[in-house]
Motif scaffolding. Structure first.
Motif, PDB file in Angstrom:
ATOM      1  N   ILE A  89       2.303  15.360 -12.579  1.00 25.40           N
ATOM      2  CA  ILE A  89       1.316  16.282 -13.184  1.00 25.40           C
ATOM      3  C   ILE A  89       1.440  17.536 -12.577  1.00 25.40           C
ATOM      4  O   ILE A  89       1.077  18.461 -13.351  1.00 25.40           O
ATOM      5  CB  ILE A  89      -0.176  15.306 -12.959  1.00 25.40           C
ATOM      6  N   ALA A  90       1.419  17.625 -11.142  1.00 20.11           N
ATOM      7  CA  ALA A  90       1.107  18.681 -10.454  1.00 20.11           C
ATOM      8  C   ALA A  90       2.379  19.852 -11.036  1.00 20.11           C
ATOM      9  O   ALA A  90       2.199  21.046 -10.989  1.00 20.11           O
ATOM     10  CB  ALA A  90       1.171  18.646  -8.994  1.00 20.11           C
ATOM     11  N   LEU A  91       3.615  19.148 -11.227  1.00 21.85           N
ATOM     12  CA  LEU A  91       4.778  20.114 -11.357  1.00 21.85           C
ATOM     13  C   LEU A  91       5.115  20.367 -12.733  1.00 21.85           C
ATOM     14  O   LEU A  91       5.739  21.354 -13.055  1.00 21.85           O
ATOM     15  CB  LEU A  91       5.866  19.276 -10.559  1.00 21.85           C
ATOM     16  N   ASN A 125       1.290   3.891  -2.982  1.00 20.71           N
ATOM     17  CA  ASN A 125       1.086   5.187  -2.372  1.00 20.71           C
ATOM     18  C   ASN A 125       2.071   6.408  -2.792  1.00 20.71           C
ATOM     19  O   ASN A 125       1.936   7.306  -3.405  1.00 20.71           O
ATOM     20  CB  ASN A 125       0.915   5.359  -0.685  1.00 20.71           C
ATOM     21  N   THR A 141       1.459  11.800  -9.223  1.00 23.57           N
ATOM     22  CA  THR A 141       0.826  13.033  -9.077  1.00 23.57           C
ATOM     23  C   THR A 141       1.613  14.282  -8.973  1.00 23.57           C
ATOM     24  O   THR A 141       1.403  15.357  -9.583  1.00 23.57           O
ATOM     25  CB  THR A 141      -0.008  13.112  -7.782  1.00 23.57           C
ATOM     26  N   ALA A 142       2.896  14.077  -8.596  1.00 23.06           N
ATOM     27  CA  ALA A 142       3.695  14.990  -8.472  1.00 23.06           C
ATOM     28  C   ALA A 142       4.153  15.427  -9.911  1.00 23.06           C
ATOM     29  O   ALA A 142       4.321  16.666 -10.294  1.00 23.06           O
ATOM     30  CB  ALA A 142       4.942  14.831  -7.893  1.00 23.06           C
ATOM     31  N   LEU A 193       7.568  25.732 -17.662  1.00 22.90           N
ATOM     32  CA  LEU A 193       7.621  27.080 -17.769  1.00 22.90           C
ATOM     33  C   LEU A 193       8.765  27.832 -16.942  1.00 22.90           C
ATOM     34  O   LEU A 193       9.547  28.535 -17.374  1.00 22.90           O
ATOM     35  CB  LEU A 193       6.477  27.750 -17.174  1.00 22.90           C
ATOM     36  N   PHE A 194       9.218  27.080 -15.969  1.00 19.87           N
ATOM     37  CA  PHE A 194      10.381  27.644 -15.193  1.00 19.87           C
ATOM     38  C   PHE A 194      11.741  27.383 -15.870  1.00 19.87           C
ATOM     39  O   PHE A 194      12.505  28.173 -16.072  1.00 19.87           O
ATOM     40  CB  PHE A 194      10.485  26.725 -13.987  1.00 19.87           C
ATOM     41  N   TRP A 196       0.982  -1.393   0.092  1.00 24.75           N
ATOM     42  CA  TRP A 196       0.097   0.116   0.158  1.00 24.75           C
ATOM     43  C   TRP A 196       0.890   1.171   0.075  1.00 24.75           C
ATOM     44  O   TRP A 196       0.659   2.292  -0.555  1.00 24.75           O
ATOM     45  CB  TRP A 196      -0.929   0.118   1.264  1.00 24.75           C
ATOM     46  N   PRO A 213       3.316  21.855 -15.637  1.00 24.94           N
ATOM     47  CA  PRO A 213       3.302  23.122 -16.101  1.00 24.94           C
ATOM     48  C   PRO A 213       4.618  24.101 -15.463  1.00 24.94           C
ATOM     49  O   PRO A 213       5.101  24.752 -16.224  1.00 24.94           O
ATOM     50  CB  PRO A 213       2.130  23.420 -15.718  1.00 24.94           C
ATOM     51  N   VAL A 214       4.601  23.913 -14.233  1.00 24.58           N
ATOM     52  CA  VAL A 214       5.562  24.991 -13.589  1.00 24.58           C
ATOM     53  C   VAL A 214       7.027  24.738 -13.985  1.00 24.58           C
ATOM     54  O   VAL A 214       7.763  25.603 -14.172  1.00 24.58           O
ATOM     55  CB  VAL A 214       5.395  24.770 -11.754  1.00 24.58           C
ATOM     56  N   VAL A 215       7.296  23.345 -13.879  1.00 22.82           N
ATOM     57  CA  VAL A 215       8.855  23.010 -14.147  1.00 22.82           C
ATOM     58  C   VAL A 215       9.114  23.556 -15.581  1.00 22.82           C
ATOM     59  O   VAL A 215      10.078  24.083 -15.993  1.00 22.82           O
ATOM     60  CB  VAL A 215       9.034  21.622 -13.999  1.00 22.82           C
ATOM     61  N   ILE A 271      11.746  26.906 -19.347  1.00 27.38           N
ATOM     62  CA  ILE A 271      12.122  27.925 -20.524  1.00 27.38           C
ATOM     63  C   ILE A 271      12.193  29.310 -20.270  1.00 27.38           C
ATOM     64  O   ILE A 271      12.958  30.088 -20.906  1.00 27.38           O
ATOM     65  CB  ILE A 271      10.609  27.709 -21.375  1.00 27.38           C
ATOM     66  N   ASP A 305       2.185   9.047  -5.438  1.00 27.90           N
ATOM     67  CA  ASP A 305       2.554  10.551  -4.990  1.00 27.90           C
ATOM     68  C   ASP A 305       3.598  10.832  -6.178  1.00 27.90           C
ATOM     69  O   ASP A 305       3.404  12.064  -6.542  1.00 27.90           O
ATOM     70  CB  ASP A 305       3.438  10.474  -4.129  1.00 27.90           C
ATOM     71  N   LEU A 306       4.273  10.019  -6.873  1.00 29.34           N
ATOM     72  CA  LEU A 306       5.265  10.355  -8.033  1.00 29.34           C
ATOM     73  C   LEU A 306       4.398  10.892  -9.140  1.00 29.34           C
ATOM     74  O   LEU A 306       4.839  11.776  -9.695  1.00 29.34           O
ATOM     75  CB  LEU A 306       6.208   9.417  -8.162  1.00 29.34           C
TER      76      LEU A 306
END
Lengths: 288, 306
Positions: free
Chosen positions: B25-27, B15, B22-23, B33-34, B11, B29-31, B36, B19-20
């Motif tokens: 996906i979550a990061l 989990n 999800t991270a 743009l950051f 589990w 766009p930021v990474v 470039i 987490d990985l």
């Protein structure tokens, strides 16, 4: 003693306690300072409402004439509608983008476990120290090579991420109990779903703070729009105002009508969001 | 038991994998743009500072550290460094000193505190361009409010007028810069003042300390950390100033207000000397970096201690 009597008598004592006559000189000093802070605004407002022929006559700081046509004239003389629209689109794009992207990144940094998290975060921290002046020229070249000069992409996309926003929200997200995530996931919520269903709904004040900062930053920004736009139709309010000054510098009443128009949105935004804004600035000093 | 442990670790692993993913996906766009619009431009800027290039033509020559050598031999650049340093000193002393006084006064009143704070803070949120335009008119020769007030007091304003006067122009820029950031400093000081226990003052009062002694021996030392923070922030911001000067004086008269940010802009976008402009950018970075390091040393360490 009735309740209202008691309240009024306690109000009277607290009044007597809190405004002792000795605090009057302090109020005098504070008021004098406040007047100095406000004089430029009074001067601006008064001029913006004067007929042109009375520009250089008294009173200087209190509007007694109300020549509203200065505003329509200023707006007709330069395409302020267009500037407003451009600034509105740019500001909206940057604010919404910064809130969503910062929130997602802060969620990952505060609530997920993955390898390289610390390194990545330090990288963000490190580049935050690099002043905009350093990346100004290359950023301009990138925009030019992409063919994005005079576009909204150029105004918005490079400014969608805010290291400040990520820090602000990360701090906040650390304080939301993790049990909430676990409970939601037991109930079948996906990991990303906890961002949407748990973290976001609980972070209203932090998001509001970031939104106000982003709004003020975007609306007042000058150097970047100056560099990536040439077309008069792509000017933002700040750029338009600077150009307007170049052409109508001698017509003070019109110039000030334009200036008032450019400042109203941020002053309103500040008055509305003052509480969060001030609180988060006050935090800066308490970290030490 | 082992079955349970297996299930549990499975589990956990799932989990962590979740987490990985999800991270990612979550990061993403930021990474992206950051990379470039932050990382790449930083590297690119370092490269440009070693080149001679006008930004358009095909010939781009590697000149090593020549650009740095060139700017440090240029009187125009050295002048801009001095002008910016003077501005930094002026805005820091005035802005931090006045803010401390106002914050202490504000802290001692109950009624109207929020209203005062709002009034002092409004310049902070107002656009720099608008503010600079208004101040230009306030300081305009003859018809500006400053001249009107002075004439009424029987004082003759200087000639040439304020912003065209080589002695006065920088003082006016410092005044406007201070006026604009004062509210920010006040808010931070007020937060610090809230943190000083009232008993300290009560005890001092019992010992017979007057208001000035209490200010000198309680308030000032207990706020020294915040003062230091404000001084450093103020210096950093001073070296990045651009908008105010662009509108108020555009660097004139005779370069007396030509701050370093303005010189960089001019070098890049009026003279198309991208190499020197990038080198100037890195000098600004070096100054800001040293100030930031100082800030982290002084404040980061304290954070670790507590």
């Amino acid at each position: 003693m009735s309740v209202s009597e008691r309240i009024s008598s306690s109000a009277a004592t607290s009044f007597a306690r809190h405004i002792p006559w000795s605090s009057l000189p302090i109020h005098g000093l504070l008021l004098a300072g406040a007047v100095v802070m406000i004089v430029p605004f009074m001067w601006m407002l008064t001029l913006s409402l004067k007929p042109a022929e009375l520009t250089h006559t008294e009173p200087y700081l209190i509007p007694t004439t109300f020549q509203w046509s200065n505003y329509t004239e200023a707006w007709a003389a330069a395409s302020f509608e267009r500037y407003y629209l451009n600034s509105a689109i740019m500001t909206l794009g940057i604010t919404v983008g910064q809130v969503i992207f910062s929130s997602l990144a802060a969620f990952a940094f505060a609530r997920l476990e993955f390898r390289g998290k610390e390194v990545l975060f330090l990288l963000f921290l490190g580049t935050m120290m690099v002043p905009f002046h350093v990346i100004l020229i290359p950023s301009y070249l990138i925009i030019r090579n992409l063919g994005w000069t005079d576009t909204f992409q150029a105004l918005i996309i490079p400014r969608l991420i805010s290291a400040f926003g990520i820090f602000l929200l990360r701090q906040y997200y650390h304080n939301i109990p993790r049990e909430l995530d676990e409970a939601a996931m037991m109930d079948g919520c996906s990991r990303l779903g906890t961002w949407w269903r748990i973290v976001l709904p609980l972070s209203g004040p932090a998001l509001a703070t970031l939104a106000i900062f982003a709004f003020l930053f975007a609306w007042n920004d000058f150097l970047w729009p100056l560099v990536v736009t040439n077309d008069p139709d792509m000017r933002t309010v700040q750029l338009g105002l600077a150009m307007f000054q170049g052409r109508y510098g001698t017509q003070w009443t019109l110039l000030m009508a334009g200036t008032v128009s450019a400042t109203v949105p941020t002053i309103l935004a500040f008055l509305v969001g003052q509480r969060w804004f001030i609180a988060s600035i006050a935090q800066t000093g308490l970290k030490g | 038991m082992s079955l349970f442990r297996n299930a549990h670790s499975r589990w956990q692993r799932a989990n962590r994998l979740g987490d990985l993913n999800t991270a990612l996906i979550a990061l993403a766009p930021v990474v992206l743009l950051f990379a470039i619009f932050n990382i790449y431009p930083i590297v690119y800027s370092g490269y440009l500072s070693l080149m001679k290039w006008d930004g358009l033509s095909a010939d781009r020559t590697f000149v090593g550290l020549d650009n740095y050598q060139e700017i440090f031999n240029s009187p125009i650049f050295l002048n801009s460094l001095i002008v910016t340093a003077k501005y930094a000193i002026g805005v820091t002393i005035l802005g931090v000193g006045l803010a401390l006084i106002v914050a202490v006064l504000l802290n001692s009143v109950v009624r109207g505190r929020t209203l005062y704070r709002t009034l002092y803070f409004i310049p902070v949120v107002t656009s720099t361009i608008a503010i600079a335009i208004v101040w230009r008119l306030l300081m305009a020769p003859g018809f500006g409010y400053a001249d009107i007030v002075l004439r009424n007091m029987g004082i003759t304003p200087p000639t040439p007028s304020w912003l065209r006067n080589p002695t006065w122009a920088l003082y006016i820029v410092i005044l406007v810069g201070t006026w604009k950031r004062l509210g920010f400093n006040i808010v931070i000081y007020m937060a610090g003042l809230q943190g000083i226990p009232g008993e300290y003052y009560d005890a001092a009062k019992v010992d017979g300390a007057g208001p000035f002694a209490r200010f000198r021996y309680i308030t000032v030392p207990l706020l020294s950390q915040i003062t230091l923070l404000l001084v450093i922030m103020s210096i950093i911001d001073a070296f990045l100033i651009f908008d105010v000067v662009y509108v108020l004086t555009d660097g004139g008269p005779i370069g007396t207000t030509e701050v370093i940010g303005l010189l960089l802009y001019r070098q890049a976008f009026r003279y198309f000397d991208l190499g020197s402009a990038s080198a100037i950018g890195w000098v600004i970075f070096a100054i800001v970096f040293m100030a930031t390091l100082l800030q982290w040393r002084l404040f980061g360490l304290k954070e670790n201690r507590t």
